[in-house]
Design an enzyme around this catalytic site. Structure first.
Site, PDB file in Angstrom:
ATOM      1  N   HIS A 124       1.839  -4.652   8.372  1.00 48.32           N
ATOM      2  CA  HIS A 124       1.381  -6.179   9.852  1.00 48.32           C
ATOM      3  C   HIS A 124       1.048  -5.341  10.812  1.00 48.32           C
ATOM      4  CE1 HIS A 124       0.474 -10.188  10.688  1.00 48.32           C
ATOM      5  NE2 HIS A 124       0.446 -10.652  10.031  1.00 48.32           N
TER       6      HIS A 124
ATOM      7  N   ASP B  85       0.975 -11.610   1.863  1.00 50.26           N
ATOM      8  CA  ASP B  85       0.119 -11.079   0.938  1.00 50.26           C
ATOM      9  C   ASP B  85       0.915 -10.928  -0.959  1.00 50.26           C
ATOM     10  OD1 ASP B  85      -1.970 -11.024   3.307  1.00 50.26           O
ATOM     11  OD2 ASP B  85      -2.037 -11.994   1.489  1.00 50.26           O
TER      12      ASP B  85
HETATM   13  C1  SDX Z   1      -2.499 -10.317   6.972  1.00 56.12           C
HETATM   14  O1  SDX Z   1      -2.416 -11.000  11.385  1.00 56.12           O
HETATM   15  C2  SDX Z   1      -2.091 -12.052  10.950  1.00 56.12           C
HETATM   16  O2  SDX Z   1      -1.227 -12.382  10.905  1.00 56.12           O
HETATM   17  C3  SDX Z   1      -2.668 -11.460   9.342  1.00 56.12           C
HETATM   18  C4  SDX Z   1      -2.319 -12.485   8.394  1.00 56.12           C
HETATM   19  C5  SDX Z   1      -2.120 -13.529   8.875  1.00 56.12           C
HETATM   20  O3  SDX Z   1      -1.509 -14.591   8.054  1.00 56.12           O
HETATM   21  O4  SDX Z   1      -3.168 -13.914   8.304  1.00 56.12           O
HETATM   22  O5  SDX Z   1      -0.604 -12.028   8.709  1.00 56.12           O
HETATM   23  C6  SDX Z   1      -2.502 -12.192   7.013  1.00 56.12           C
HETATM   24  O6  SDX Z   1      -3.905 -10.032   6.551  1.00 56.12           O
HETATM   25  C7  SDX Z   1      -0.583  -9.853   6.233  1.00 56.12           C
HETATM   26  C8  SDX Z   1      -1.501  -8.538   6.132  1.00 56.12           C
HETATM   27  C9  SDX Z   1      -2.377  -8.395   4.814  1.00 56.12           C
HETATM   28  N1  SDX Z   1      -3.694  -6.948   4.967  1.00 56.12           N
HETATM   29  C10 SDX Z   1      -2.410  -5.810   3.722  1.00 56.12           C
HETATM   30  O7  SDX Z   1      -1.372  -5.823   2.927  1.00 56.12           O
HETATM   31  C11 SDX Z   1      -3.449  -4.336   3.442  1.00 56.12           C
HETATM   32  C12 SDX Z   1      -2.446  -3.454   3.882  1.00 56.12           C
HETATM   33  N2  SDX Z   1      -2.102  -3.287   5.457  1.00 56.12           N
HETATM   34  C13 SDX Z   1      -3.432  -2.110   5.846  1.00 56.12           C
HETATM   35  O8  SDX Z   1      -3.822  -2.035   5.803  1.00 56.12           O
HETATM   36  C14 SDX Z   1      -2.069  -2.581   7.726  1.00 56.12           C
HETATM   37  O9  SDX Z   1      -0.672  -2.461   7.718  1.00 56.12           O
HETATM   38  C15 SDX Z   1      -2.678  -3.516   8.546  1.00 56.12           C
HETATM   39  C16 SDX Z   1      -3.615  -3.824   8.696  1.00 56.12           C
HETATM   40  C17 SDX Z   1      -1.790  -5.224   7.840  1.00 56.12           C
HETATM   41  C18 SDX Z   1      -2.074  -3.808   9.543  1.00 56.12           C
HETATM   42  O10 SDX Z   1      -2.567  -2.556   9.858  1.00 56.12           O
HETATM   43  P1  SDX Z   1      -2.705  -1.786  12.263  1.00 56.12           P
HETATM   44  O11 SDX Z   1      -1.711  -2.692  12.522  1.00 56.12           O
HETATM   45  O12 SDX Z   1      -3.906  -2.092  12.285  1.00 56.12           O
HETATM   46  O13 SDX Z   1      -1.226  -0.624  11.518  1.00 56.12           O
HETATM   47  P2  SDX Z   1      -2.397   0.634  11.933  1.00 56.12           P
HETATM   48  O14 SDX Z   1      -3.696   0.924  10.820  1.00 56.12           O
HETATM   49  O15 SDX Z   1      -2.006   1.227  12.552  1.00 56.12           O
HETATM   50  O16 SDX Z   1      -1.165   1.881  10.630  1.00 56.12           O
HETATM   51  C19 SDX Z   1      -0.070   2.076  11.649  1.00 56.12           C
HETATM   52  C20 SDX Z   1       0.073   3.191  10.407  1.00 56.12           C
HETATM   53  C21 SDX Z   1      -1.060   4.793  10.136  1.00 56.12           C
HETATM   54  O17 SDX Z   1      -0.286   5.651  10.041  1.00 56.12           O
HETATM   55  P3  SDX Z   1      -0.049   6.959  11.384  1.00 56.12           P
HETATM   56  O18 SDX Z   1      -1.457   6.718  11.462  1.00 56.12           O
HETATM   57  O19 SDX Z   1       0.556   5.831  12.145  1.00 56.12           O
HETATM   58  O20 SDX Z   1       0.664   7.821  10.424  1.00 56.12           O
HETATM   59  O21 SDX Z   1       0.692   3.043   8.987  1.00 56.12           O
HETATM   60  C22 SDX Z   1       0.263   3.282   8.250  1.00 56.12           C
HETATM   61  C23 SDX Z   1      -1.522   3.899   8.786  1.00 56.12           C
HETATM   62  O22 SDX Z   1      -1.544   4.535   8.116  1.00 56.12           O
HETATM   63  N3  SDX Z   1      -0.301   2.267   7.280  1.00 56.12           N
HETATM   64  C24 SDX Z   1      -0.307   2.565   6.356  1.00 56.12           C
HETATM   65  C25 SDX Z   1       0.181   1.093   5.507  1.00 56.12           C
HETATM   66  N4  SDX Z   1      -0.754   0.388   6.713  1.00 56.12           N
HETATM   67  C26 SDX Z   1      -0.591   1.280   7.393  1.00 56.12           C
HETATM   68  N5  SDX Z   1      -0.237   3.390   5.260  1.00 56.12           N
HETATM   69  C27 SDX Z   1       0.269   3.034   3.678  1.00 56.12           C
HETATM   70  N6  SDX Z   1      -0.019   1.512   3.685  1.00 56.12           N
HETATM   71  C28 SDX Z   1       0.232   0.787   4.034  1.00 56.12           C
HETATM   72  N7  SDX Z   1      -0.047  -0.828   3.690  1.00 56.12           N
END
Ligand code: SDX
Length: 429
Positions: free
Chosen positions: A308, A365
């Site tokens: 998140h 989710d």
């Molecule tokens: C919602 O904003 C809100 O409030 C949203 C929400 C709402 O109620 O409106 O809460 C609803 O949208 C929840 C989130 C739903 N999305 C997902 O489940 C999709 C999967 N999750 C992601 O893609 C990700 O975690 C985000 C988009 C939710 C958050 O991404 P960030 O904060 O931009 O984090 P990042 O992409 O910078 O990742 C940080 C690290 C990275 O690794 P490093 O480069 O540090 O080595 O974490 C890793 C990313 O590769 N990472 C994941 C991951 N999410 C982040 N690795 C594997 N699987 C994942 N799901």
């Protein structure tokens, strides 16, 4: 706490005001930065940038706190109806019994959709994505209520639009579900509460006038809608504010929010969660293999439903939904291999250093997708349910932006393209 911060740019020192929120959040007000220094700030994805102050929702991602107008999500989900929480978001206070009754009565007067809108809906292709249908229908409401198009002059017209949206959203969501199954539309019943009415329009049949949803399902759906009701400046709420800031009408602003929510990284994640679980099942159910794919930087696969932008602790909504998920599965006696894979995935990820170090916990989710599947909703319909819950939050954010007379949102950029160059005629290219 200092009222200002000092910044030294190219030898020149400037002072900028500090904003302190009611929960201790701190911000540097950079409103005058460009006038004073010629500099702007750059924060792609707005990870560290506040777009507004707000009194509606408070999140603390580190502590896993979520409150609406000062009330904890735990108490609201446990003690309120969805319409009570909707009233709280819109008006800033929990309703008295009389206020709630008046709110419910007003909504029940507007639950039908115009026959012309229904005719438009019938032309949508049967297999079209439910979110495309929903955003089209909500936008099309503006065609039937031309007096609602000027959101800054007539408070009564806006209040009617708010009631119409809250009233018609469940009806439209149920129509979309019926279209998917080729079943006739079930009309709203004004003797039912908001959630029971929605479930009746969805799962009831015109041939079954006495259908009564299971109270466990009504309770779970009520909780799910509350848990999705608002989440401060997330992608879709910011979109609603952005569109509304141009003084566009509420229907078009909400339709834009629905389209933002459709994205798989935002609201579309609950659909992606189930598609991911199906993929793992089809692949033989090897959870370890898929966990390793999610960790592999050279693999684009991400564990949908994990992580998140704000919560770097457990999403408080996920904890509540997990409990509701267990209750629904037990009540329905559902034993689904997909759900077994989900539990194994959750257990493995929560004990894997990659996820623990990056604080990638299951989010709202992850579990909502599982409940919706258990309730019998098709996977590509899950985000429609997210939008049904998020509607009062979007409207509240739009109202706050409008009432504070905020300016049109128009971010700046840093240009990194070509330097000026002479035009080249077609024959010379
Ligand atoms: C919602 O904003 C809100 O409030 C949203 C929400 C709402 O109620 O409106 O809460 C609803 O949208 C929840 C989130 C739903 N999305 C997902 O489940 C999709 C999967 N999750 C992601 O893609 C990700 O975690 C985000 C988009 C939710 C958050 O991404 P960030 O904060 O931009 O984090 P990042 O992409 O910078 O990742 C940080 C690290 C990275 O690794 P490093 O480069 O540090 O080595 O974490 C890793 C990313 O590769 N990472 C994941 C991951 N999410 C982040 N690795 C594997 N699987 C994942 N799901």
């Amino acid at each position: 706490m200092s009222e200002t911060v000092k910044i030294i740019l190219e030898g020149k020192e400037i002072e900028l005001p500090v904003i302190l929120g009611s929960e201790g959040e701190k911000a540097i007000d950079i409103n005058k930065l460009r006038d004073l220094t010629g500099y702007i700030t750059l924060d792609i994805g707005y990870k560290n940038t506040g777009a507004t102050t707000s009194k509606i929702t408070f999140l603390d991602g580190e502590e896993g706190i979520l409150r609406h107008r000062g009330y904890s999500i735990e108490e609201l989900a446990d003690k309120c109806s969805f319409l009570e929480v909707s009233y709280l978001l819109l008006h800033g206070e929990l309703p008295t019994e009389a206020q709630l009754k008046d709110f419910e009565d007003k909504i029940s007067e507007h639950t039908l959709v115009n026959e012309g809108l229904e005719a438009m809906f019938k032309a949508f292709p049967t297999g079209s994505h439910p979110m495309g249908q929903l955003s089209s229908m909500i936008s099309a409401l503006s065609l039937f209520y031309p007096k609602s198009l000027n959101p800054h002059r007539d408070e009564d017209a806006i209040n009617r639009t708010v009631i119409r949206l809250l009233a018609k959203m469940p009806t439209i969501c149920a129509m979309i579900y019926k279209k998917r199954h080729g079943h006739p539309i079930v009309f709203p019943r004004n003797n039912m509460d908001y959630v029971t009415n929605y479930l009746n329009m969805t799962f009831g049949q015109v041939t079954e006038p006495d259908y009564t949803p299971d109270p466990v399902i009504v309770s779970a759906m009520n909780k799910l809608l509350i848990l999705h009701a608002d989440h401060e400046q997330n992608c879709s709420a910011s979109t609603v504010r952005m569109v509304g800031s141009s003084q566009s009408n509420l229907y078009s602003s909400i339709s834009a929010g629905i389209n933002a929510l459709w994205g798989p990284l935002h609201g579309g994640a609950n659909q992606e969660v189930l598609e991911m679980l199906e993929q793992i099942k089809e692949d033989g159910g090897d959870v370890e293999k898929w966990i390793n794919k999610a960790k592999d930087k050279n693999d684009s696969f991400r564990l949908m439903g994990f992580g998140h932008r704000v919560y770097k602790n457990f999403d408080p909504r996920a904890k509540i939904i997990k409990k509701a998920c267990d209750d629904v599965l037990e009540k329905l006696g559902v034993s689904d291999p997909i759900l077994e894979i989900a539990k194994k995935l959750e257990e493995t990820a929560l004990n894997d250093p990659y996820f623990v170090e990056r604080k990638l916990f299951p989010n709202v989710d992850f579990y909502s997708g599982i409940i919706y599947r258990a309730l019998g909703f098709p996977t590509d319909f899950f985000t429609v349910l997210f939008a049904l819950g998020r509607l009062p939050g979007w409207i509240s954010q739009w109202q706050e932006m409008r009432r504070e007379k905020q300016p049109i949102a128009r971010p700046r950029q840093i240009y990194t393209g070509e330097a000026p160059r002479p035009f080249v005629a077609m024959k010379d290219r």
